[in-house]
Scaffold this active site. Sequence first.
Site, mmCIF file in Angstrom:
data_model
loop_
_atom_site.group_PDB
_atom_site.id
_atom_site.type_symbol
_atom_site.label_atom_id
_atom_site.label_comp_id
_atom_site.label_asym_id
_atom_site.label_seq_id
_atom_site.Cartn_x
_atom_site.Cartn_y
_atom_site.Cartn_z
ATOM 1 N N ASN A 119 40.520 34.727 29.640
ATOM 2 C CA ASN A 119 40.384 36.175 29.637
ATOM 3 C C ASN A 119 40.570 36.695 28.221
ATOM 4 O O ASN A 119 41.595 36.445 27.579
ATOM 5 C CB ASN A 119 41.441 36.775 30.576
ATOM 6 C CG ASN A 119 41.345 38.278 30.685
ATOM 7 O OD1 ASN A 119 41.446 38.999 29.702
ATOM 8 N ND2 ASN A 119 41.158 38.763 31.908
ATOM 9 N N ASP A 141 33.604 43.791 24.263
ATOM 10 C CA ASP A 141 32.349 44.167 24.921
ATOM 11 C C ASP A 141 32.405 43.755 26.389
ATOM 12 O O ASP A 141 31.697 42.857 26.829
ATOM 13 C CB ASP A 141 31.175 43.487 24.203
ATOM 14 C CG ASP A 141 29.856 43.700 24.918
ATOM 15 O OD1 ASP A 141 29.727 44.718 25.626
ATOM 16 O OD2 ASP A 141 28.974 42.838 24.787
#
Length: 260
Positions: A119, A141
């Site tokens: 992550n 993003d």
Amino acid sequence: MKHAILLVLLKSLARKPAGFCVLDTHAGCGQYDLSSEEAQKTGEWKSGIGRLLDSEDPALQDYLSAVRDLGLYPGSPALARHALRPQDQLVACELHPEDVRPLRRLFRDDPQVSIHHRNGYEALRALLPPKDLKRGLVLIDPPFEKLDDFTQCAEAISLIRNRFRAGIVAVWYPIKHRTPVRAFYNALKDAGIRDILACEFLLRPALDPSRLNGCGMLVVNAPFGFEEDAARVLNALKQGLATDDPEDDMQVHIERLVEE
């Protein structure tokens, strides 16, 4: 828009001889085949990069040259790698296995690139500040498929500013309607973040929340001269993507939300 602005930031970093690090928190698979069945089925690229490839506008030449050099349509990791010098590094994080596998293949045996299957938000604490390099850029993003993505972006920016003061932060975000975007801006102001610049490119007024009406790139700690360079790029995109549709109402906005 995101990729063209990204290259403006990377070009600014490359003006100084010292090395820099690029951390891409949501890297994806790195590059995309526009001749694939999926790309041909949607045809979305034809109204985007397809309209720009023959542009001779000087403001877009860094971006378009990179796209031509790389062959397949590049995502942010491929574009960042293309812009690196021998003394620079790219760190790319991707959580989804179906994307991280082609990402690893793309940069196999590349000593300037490290891939992390994790992550991207959680990786910020472990990867910042960059080892051995004092300058750099963090690109955030996310897919914006969750209701808390704007909140996570705001928290990530605060963390980055605390751990990597010299770094530039660039966050791409969708614009469907104004309420979530205004809340995002206000959260950053309330957190005491300084030197915030918002660059927005709208296809149409942000009135219909069921449509992607535009997008923005929020930049914290932008390099000197970036605002003018970004304006040239966004206006070149506006000209290159314009159509004969009478309802075409593209708009460019650049706003300094908070001073240095």
